[in-house]
Design an enzyme around this catalytic site. Sequence first.
Site, short mmCIF file in Angstrom:
data_model
loop_
_atom_site.label_atom_id
_atom_site.label_comp_id
_atom_site.label_asym_id
_atom_site.label_seq_id
_atom_site.Cartn_x
_atom_site.Cartn_y
_atom_site.Cartn_z
N VAL A 139 0.84 -1.20 0.00
CA VAL A 139 0.00 0.00 0.00
C VAL A 139 0.88 1.24 0.00
CG1 VAL A 139 -1.85 1.27 1.15
CG2 VAL A 139 -1.74 -1.21 1.38
N GLU A 197 -1.06 -2.40 -16.80
CA GLU A 197 -0.87 -3.78 -17.25
C GLU A 197 -1.58 -4.00 -18.58
OE1 GLU A 197 1.01 -5.87 -15.71
OE2 GLU A 197 1.28 -4.89 -13.75
N LYS A 212 -6.11 -2.03 -1.24
CA LYS A 212 -5.28 -1.19 -0.38
C LYS A 212 -6.09 -0.55 0.73
CE LYS A 212 -2.18 -0.16 -4.25
NZ LYS A 212 -1.79 0.84 -5.25
#
Length: 292
Positions: A139, A197, A212
């Site tokens: 995080v 990605e 997170k």
Amino acid sequence: MSKSSETRPLGVALAGFGTVGSGLGRLLVENADIIRRRTGRDVAVRAVLVRDAHKAREVPLPPGAVLTTDPARLVNDPGIDVLVELMGGIDAARGIISAALEHGKHVVTANKALLAEDGLALFRLARRKRRILRYEASVAGAIPVVQALKESLVGNRIESLMGILNGTSNYILSEMTSSGVEFGEALRQAQELGFAEADPTLDIDGHDAAHKLVLLIRLAWGVDYPYAALAVRGIRGMAALDIRFAREFGYRIKLIGQARLAADGAGAPGDAPLRLEAGVFPALVHHTFLLA
């Protein structure tokens, strides 16, 4: 602890040698002198776990490290003190972390999805085995926030948390704001630059930020907020027109992760059950506010 165990190199195993794992391996080699001066101890990478041992790799293995496809090689080696899990995913990562803790090894992981969705059992196992389970890199690793909440702010009453928790979505929204491009073009640029990605689902649909946020809630309030119960909405489908309308009124659109004590959950512990309101969502942020 005996003097010999304090001065011998700290044995480390890397589970995963992709972008993050190979980067860590490279830094441990390049910064060996700095680490030794600051800690008084060498760090030796003894084994690296990969899926395909025959795959060509741009980053060489750290000197002395053994390449393996067998998780047991990492777990059973008495010379390995710390397992660093950088594989990603849930099932395989859970298995190797559990096995490492059971065999008395400390664990460091960046696996936010695993810890958010199934971390409670791992934290309990680490506590029972008296092992360390650290996850600062999961995080906002560059801030850093995990240790701040665990240590520096432990005596403070946290009323709310709010922040931008996903860099990919933030890049896309910033590019749409500054250049006026549509969502698809901004996403393509982010992928070309390596910020997104090939499959950006976790980022643009808000799930990365949600993972997170669950971890931050656990640290700030000491409760296990079920990931499945978290309200999550990402930025998929955001239009340049939305960005322009927000700007006309002096606002920017940001993907925000937020948790706060509910109005009826503000009593001291023991006075009333703790109630939190939490979610991940695109929000209008005034241009004078820091997050804008």
